[in-house]
Design an enzyme around this catalytic site. Structure first.
Site, mmCIF file in Angstrom:
data_model
loop_
_atom_site.group_PDB
_atom_site.id
_atom_site.type_symbol
_atom_site.label_atom_id
_atom_site.label_comp_id
_atom_site.label_asym_id
_atom_site.label_seq_id
_atom_site.Cartn_x
_atom_site.Cartn_y
_atom_site.Cartn_z
ATOM 1 C CG ASN A 194 -0.162 -0.093 2.506
ATOM 2 O OD1 ASN A 194 0.565 0.825 2.856
ATOM 3 N ND2 ASN A 194 -0.273 -1.231 3.202
ATOM 4 C CE LYS A 225 7.905 -11.406 -14.542
ATOM 5 N NZ LYS A 225 8.461 -10.931 -15.774
ATOM 6 C CB ILE A 265 0.545 -6.833 14.528
ATOM 7 C CG1 ILE A 265 0.996 -7.693 13.349
ATOM 8 C CG2 ILE A 265 1.697 -6.501 15.458
ATOM 9 C CD1 ILE A 265 1.819 -6.956 12.312
ATOM 10 C CG PHE A 283 -2.149 5.666 13.984
ATOM 11 C CD1 PHE A 283 -1.426 5.433 15.136
ATOM 12 C CD2 PHE A 283 -2.145 6.930 13.417
ATOM 13 C CE1 PHE A 283 -0.696 6.459 15.725
ATOM 14 C CE2 PHE A 283 -1.416 7.962 13.999
ATOM 15 C CZ PHE A 283 -0.690 7.735 15.153
ATOM 16 C CE LYS A 343 -10.597 -0.648 11.071
ATOM 17 N NZ LYS A 343 -9.833 0.058 10.035
HETATM 18 O O1 PMT Z 1 3.069 5.967 6.538
HETATM 19 P P1 PMT Z 1 2.467 7.313 6.172
HETATM 20 O O2 PMT Z 1 2.560 7.592 4.680
HETATM 21 O O3 PMT Z 1 3.026 8.432 6.995
HETATM 22 O O4 PMT Z 1 0.908 7.218 6.467
HETATM 23 C C1 PMT Z 1 0.485 7.122 7.806
HETATM 24 C C2 PMT Z 1 -0.725 6.200 7.945
HETATM 25 C C3 PMT Z 1 -1.919 6.819 7.247
HETATM 26 C C4 PMT Z 1 -0.436 4.816 7.362
HETATM 27 C C5 PMT Z 1 -0.979 6.054 9.492
HETATM 28 O O5 PMT Z 1 -1.236 7.305 10.055
HETATM 29 C C6 PMT Z 1 -2.144 5.121 9.789
HETATM 30 O O6 PMT Z 1 -3.299 5.502 9.796
HETATM 31 N N1 PMT Z 1 -1.793 3.837 10.087
HETATM 32 C C7 PMT Z 1 -2.769 2.741 10.271
HETATM 33 C C8 PMT Z 1 -2.979 2.020 8.969
HETATM 34 C C9 PMT Z 1 -3.898 0.821 9.106
HETATM 35 O O7 PMT Z 1 -3.480 -0.273 8.832
HETATM 36 O O8 PMT Z 1 -5.109 1.078 9.575
HETATM 37 P P2 PMT Z 1 -6.214 -0.075 9.870
HETATM 38 O O9 PMT Z 1 -7.419 0.693 10.200
HETATM 39 O O10 PMT Z 1 -6.268 -1.025 8.733
HETATM 40 O O11 PMT Z 1 -5.674 -0.825 11.143
HETATM 41 C C10 PMT Z 1 -5.953 -0.405 12.468
HETATM 42 C C11 PMT Z 1 -4.796 -0.736 13.361
HETATM 43 O O12 PMT Z 1 -4.571 -2.153 13.380
HETATM 44 C C12 PMT Z 1 -3.481 -0.133 12.949
HETATM 45 O O13 PMT Z 1 -2.832 0.283 14.136
HETATM 46 C C13 PMT Z 1 -2.725 -1.256 12.274
HETATM 47 O O14 PMT Z 1 -1.308 -1.133 12.451
HETATM 48 C C14 PMT Z 1 -3.247 -2.459 13.031
HETATM 49 N N2 PMT Z 1 -3.278 -3.695 12.230
HETATM 50 C C15 PMT Z 1 -4.069 -3.804 11.123
HETATM 51 C C16 PMT Z 1 -4.125 -4.999 10.446
HETATM 52 C C17 PMT Z 1 -3.355 -6.097 10.899
HETATM 53 N N3 PMT Z 1 -3.362 -7.251 10.253
HETATM 54 N N4 PMT Z 1 -2.562 -5.951 11.973
HETATM 55 C C18 PMT Z 1 -2.521 -4.784 12.651
HETATM 56 O O15 PMT Z 1 -1.802 -4.662 13.639
#
Ligand code: PMT
Length: 426
Positions: free
Chosen positions: A212, A291, A309, A325, A339
């Site tokens: 992403n 590939k 995680i 986040f 969440k």
């Molecule tokens: O990296 P930049 O370009 O500076 O951009 C920053 C950002 C927009 C990526 C950052 O600010 C942000 O929002 N990060 C969270 C991205 C995300 O995966 O969001 P989510 O809503 O899908 O996940 C929620 C939380 O669960 C996050 O803390 C994520 O790290 C965590 N997660 C999600 C999926 C997964 N399989 N394991 C996780 O731990």
């Protein structure tokens, strides 16, 4: 000027006994968020080794004028253009005379001579009191001051030569305070912060994968800010093009599964886990050994769920305080609140991405979040759009008291901060 501004500071070290204080000055500047490079004169090396200054600044020391400086990779003009502030500390009598006369026969003098008008130049004199009081030195200093060079000190007191009087180099913390302002408060002193940043890479075959647009900037800004506030920081980073901030330990990973493994190895020692990484929710069910060749007009890729995680860390018994986040394109607060509950975290930063004004949050330099709390009596806290480092500072200023309260309450999820003791998780 303030430590928020993350200045690029070049520290020049000349030959004087006070050179033993130069590593402390470098540390004081780094602690104020500055990126520091060091230039040493040949005489300075009689008093202190380049290795010491390399260790505290995190960069090879620049020493040579004429040979291309293979260790630092920067010549005198590059260094002069790189620096926003140049401070020569200690500046011995000979060094001051050389700067006043515009000499350019060693690297330090050449860099100062080549510095453009908007670069702030300062000297911190250090010498025997008689040398300090000599009309020649005073004339040289007046010449430098007249050119806009800031003279910091010297202090008076006992001198290495056994005499007493003016000529002691000003203390490193006072020099840094005069140049940059006070050090940031040590709000995270003794805190072990574990941060994830960047995207994950979910391989399809040896050359392709799913990922992403996360650049890692938000996570790296939090790592830098946490370090500035006194935390020991481990940064588990997906593939990004950013350099690790000085003093931050980085663990590089690719996929979500690798990130999980690295995080779970570090999490037992962490006080605070911050999940900023944009972790892929799904990965290809199979990774082709070779590939994948082009065949039909359409192809299907089967995906399987990745581990979560953040939820795994939040579910740890006596685990760290957790901040997630939530990157959302619509119904931002409602989705983030959902969440917060499902992943069992202490605080969730609701983060609008990918639409309207906020379209460039991924990869951009600015961001805005609303902090939502598991503790019911804590209201939402909206932090307005600003650059990612400043936002990181505001997040830390908000969370640090919650961490402190938890630590006072015995840690391990049984704090009295109102974040609740039940960490059974998602
Ligand atoms: O990296 P930049 O370009 O500076 O951009 C920053 C950002 C927009 C990526 C950052 O600010 C942000 O929002 N990060 C969270 C991205 C995300 O995966 O969001 P989510 O809503 O899908 O996940 C929620 C939380 O669960 C996050 O803390 C994520 O790290 C965590 N997660 C999600 C999926 C997964 N399989 N394991 C996780 O731990």
């Amino acid at each position: 000027m303030s430590w928020h501004e993350n200045k690029r500071v070049l520290v020049g070290v000349s030959g004087a006994i006070a050179a033993y204080k130069s590593p402390a000055l470098v540390r004081c500047l780094v602690q104020r968020g500055c990126e520091v490079r060091v230039v040493m004169t040949r005489a300075a090396e009689q008093f202190i080794t380049p290795l010491t200054l390399q260790a505290v600044s995190g960069h090879p020391v620049c020493r040579h004028l004429l040979s291309a400086d293979t260790e630092s990779g920067m010549g005198h003009i590059e260094l002069a253009r790189w620096a926003e502030v140049i401070v020569v500390a200690p500046a011995g009598a000979d060094c001051i005379a050389r700067l006043a006369h515009g000499r350019a026969d060693d690297l330090l003098a050449a860099v100062v001579l080549a510095a453009a008008g908007d670069v702030e130049v300062a000297v911190a004199p250090a010498m025997n009191r008689q040398m300090w009081e000599s009309p020649a030195t005073q004339r040289n200093l007046a010449e430098l001051a007249q050119r806009g060079v800031r003279i910091i000190g010297p202090a008076a007191g006992d001198q290495a030569c056994g005499e007493t009087g003016p000529g002691r180099m000003t203390e490193p913390d006072d020099i840094a305070a005069e140049l940059i302002g006070d050090a940031p408060p040590l709000l995270l002193d003794g805190v072990e912060a574990l941060i994830t940043a960047g995207p994950t890479w979910e391989a399809l075959d040896p050359v392709r994968g799913l990922t992403n647009r996360s650049s890692g900037k938000m996570g790296y800004a939090l790592a830098r800010a946490a370090r500035d506030f006194g935390a020991r920081v481990t940064l588990v980073s997906g593939p990004v093009t950013l350099d690790a901030p000085n003093g931050v330990r980085r663990v590089d990973v690719g996929s979500a599964e690798e990130m999980l493994e690295a995080v779970m190895a570090e999490a037992p020692a962490a006080d605070w886990f911050i999940g900023v990484a944009a972790v892929a929710d799904y990965r290809p069910a199979r990774v082709a050994a070779h590939k994948i060749a082009k065949k039909d007009a359409r192809m299907r890729i089967e995906l399987v769920r990745n581990p979560d995680i953040l939820a795994a860390v939040a579910a740890m018994k006596r685990g760290p305080f957790t901040l997630g986040f939530a990157a959302e394109t619509e119904n931002v607060i409602a989705h983030a609140r959902q969440k917060l509950t499902s992943k069992g975290v202490d605080v969730m930063a609701a983060n609008q991405v990918g639409s309207g004004d906020a379209g460039d949050v991924l990869g951009g330099d600015e961001n805005a979040v609303t902090l939502l709390h598991k503790a019911p009596r804590r209201g939402d806290v909206a932090l307005e759009k600003t650059d990612k480092y400043r936002l990181a500072v505001q997040i830390i200023e908000h969370i640090a008291p919650l961490l402190a309260a938890r630590r006072r309450g015995g840690g391990g999820g049984r704090g009295n901060d109102g974040t609740g003791g039940d960490r059974s998780g998602a």
